[in-house]
Design a protein around this motif. Structure first.
Motif, short mmCIF file in Angstrom:
data_model
loop_
_atom_site.label_atom_id
_atom_site.label_comp_id
_atom_site.label_asym_id
_atom_site.label_seq_id
_atom_site.Cartn_x
_atom_site.Cartn_y
_atom_site.Cartn_z
N ALA A 223 -12.69 4.35 -14.08
CA ALA A 223 -11.49 3.73 -14.65
C ALA A 223 -10.24 4.41 -14.10
CB ALA A 223 -11.52 3.82 -16.17
N GLU A 224 -10.27 5.72 -13.95
CA GLU A 224 -9.13 6.42 -13.38
C GLU A 224 -8.90 6.00 -11.93
OE1 GLU A 224 -10.14 10.51 -13.93
OE2 GLU A 224 -9.58 10.51 -16.05
N GLU A 225 -9.98 5.87 -11.16
CA GLU A 225 -9.84 5.45 -9.77
C GLU A 225 -9.30 4.03 -9.67
OE1 GLU A 225 -13.66 6.08 -8.00
OE2 GLU A 225 -13.39 8.26 -7.87
N VAL A 226 -9.75 3.14 -10.55
CA VAL A 226 -9.25 1.77 -10.55
C VAL A 226 -7.76 1.75 -10.88
CG1 VAL A 226 -9.36 -0.43 -11.80
CG2 VAL A 226 -11.45 0.65 -11.01
N GLY A 227 -7.33 2.58 -11.83
CA GLY A 227 -5.92 2.66 -12.17
C GLY A 227 -5.08 3.12 -10.99
N ILE A 228 -5.57 4.12 -10.27
CA ILE A 228 -4.85 4.61 -9.09
C ILE A 228 -4.78 3.52 -8.02
CG2 ILE A 228 -4.98 6.25 -7.18
CD1 ILE A 228 -6.17 8.27 -9.22
N LEU A 229 -5.88 2.83 -7.81
CA LEU A 229 -5.90 1.76 -6.80
C LEU A 229 -4.97 0.61 -7.18
CD1 LEU A 229 -9.68 1.68 -5.86
CD2 LEU A 229 -7.78 2.52 -4.47
N ARG A 230 -4.94 0.25 -8.46
CA ARG A 230 -4.03 -0.81 -8.89
C ARG A 230 -2.57 -0.41 -8.67
NH1 ARG A 230 -6.78 -2.93 -14.49
NH2 ARG A 230 -8.41 -4.15 -13.49
N LEU A 231 -2.25 0.84 -8.96
CA LEU A 231 -0.89 1.31 -8.74
C LEU A 231 -0.53 1.24 -7.26
CD1 LEU A 231 1.68 2.62 -9.86
CD2 LEU A 231 0.60 4.84 -9.48
N ARG A 232 -1.44 1.63 -6.39
CA ARG A 232 -1.18 1.55 -4.95
C ARG A 232 -1.00 0.11 -4.50
NH1 ARG A 232 -5.24 6.11 -2.49
NH2 ARG A 232 -4.11 7.90 -3.34
N ILE A 233 -1.78 -0.80 -5.05
CA ILE A 233 -1.64 -2.21 -4.68
C ILE A 233 -0.29 -2.74 -5.14
CG2 ILE A 233 -2.51 -4.53 -5.20
CD1 ILE A 233 -5.33 -3.33 -5.15
N GLU A 234 0.11 -2.39 -6.36
CA GLU A 234 1.42 -2.83 -6.84
C GLU A 234 2.55 -2.26 -5.98
OE1 GLU A 234 1.79 -1.78 -10.95
OE2 GLU A 234 0.19 -3.14 -11.58
N LEU B 52 2.35 -1.47 -2.80
CA LEU B 52 2.35 -2.18 -1.52
C LEU B 52 2.91 -3.59 -1.68
CD1 LEU B 52 -1.08 -1.06 -0.04
CD2 LEU B 52 1.19 -0.37 0.72
N ASP B 53 2.60 -4.25 -2.79
CA ASP B 53 3.14 -5.59 -3.03
C ASP B 53 4.65 -5.56 -3.22
OD1 ASP B 53 0.68 -6.77 -2.81
OD2 ASP B 53 0.34 -6.93 -4.98
N ALA B 54 5.15 -4.52 -3.84
CA ALA B 54 6.58 -4.43 -4.10
C ALA B 54 7.34 -3.89 -2.89
CB ALA B 54 6.84 -3.55 -5.31
N GLY B 55 6.65 -3.46 -1.88
CA GLY B 55 7.29 -2.96 -0.67
C GLY B 55 7.74 -1.52 -0.78
N ARG B 56 7.29 -0.84 -1.78
CA ARG B 56 7.64 0.57 -1.91
C ARG B 56 6.69 1.40 -1.07
NH1 ARG B 56 7.63 -0.98 -7.57
NH2 ARG B 56 5.55 -0.10 -7.64
N ALA B 57 7.12 2.61 -0.81
CA ALA B 57 6.26 3.53 -0.10
C ALA B 57 5.17 4.01 -1.05
CB ALA B 57 7.06 4.73 0.41
N PRO B 58 3.92 4.06 -0.60
CA PRO B 58 2.85 4.54 -1.47
C PRO B 58 3.14 5.95 -1.95
CG PRO B 58 1.92 3.53 0.48
CD PRO B 58 3.40 3.62 0.69
N GLY B 59 2.94 6.19 -3.21
CA GLY B 59 3.18 7.52 -3.77
C GLY B 59 4.54 7.67 -4.38
N ALA B 60 5.47 6.74 -4.10
CA ALA B 60 6.80 6.82 -4.70
C ALA B 60 6.68 6.39 -6.15
CB ALA B 60 7.77 5.92 -3.96
N CYS B 61 7.16 7.20 -7.02
CA CYS B 61 7.01 6.97 -8.45
C CYS B 61 8.26 6.29 -8.98
CB CYS B 61 6.77 8.30 -9.15
SG CYS B 61 6.29 8.09 -10.85
#
Length: 137
Positions: free
Chosen positions: A97-108, A110-119
């Motif tokens: 579940a934690e890994e899925v949450g991290i992957l969903r955040l990365r997908i969001e 990438l969809d929003a055009g932000r740099a991965p890891g930018a909070c």
């Protein structure tokens, strides 16, 4: 007559176990436990004098009490084993579940055009980091 009924009962249990295993309703590692228990029951049904002999060796006056004690130990051990398996499964589910949450955040991201890891404040309760300005623009 009681031996025949017991023998038929144990064979029916073993057939149910094998059928559940064949249809993949029961995993192999659990089926082994039940097959061993069924084989032990089959031995006691086929040779009831073995229960009388073992109860006299262990000092149990009534053989049925030994049978109940053995059944109790087997049930407690099966429950302990299943609790162990459930604990391991819960840990694996939490990690997934934690890994899925991290992957969903990365997908969001990438969809929003932000740099991965930018909070952003939307995904975090912490304020965004303020980077020091470069003195030589």
């Amino acid at each position: 007559m009681a031996t025949l009924v017991g023998f038929i009962f144990v064979l029916a249990i073993l057939l149910i176990i094998f059928e559940m295993l064949r249809r993949r309703h029961l995993r192999e590692k659990y089926a082994v436990i039940w097959i061993v228990i069924g084989a032990g029951m089959l031995v006691l049904v086929a040779f009831p004098q073995l229960l009388f002999w073992s109860s006299s060796v262990l000092g149990v006056k009534v053989p049925s009490n030994l049978l109940f004690a053995i059944a109790l130990v087997l049930l407690v051990s099966v429950c302990l084993h299943l609790s162990f398996e459930q604990s391991q499964a819960e840990d694996e589910i939490r990690i997934l579940a934690e890994e899925v949450g991290i992957l969903r955040l990365r997908i969001e991201e990438l969809d929003a055009g932000r740099a991965p890891g930018a909070c952003t404040a939307q995904h975090s309760e912490l304020p965004p980091k303020v980077l020091p300005q470069d003195p030589n623009p």
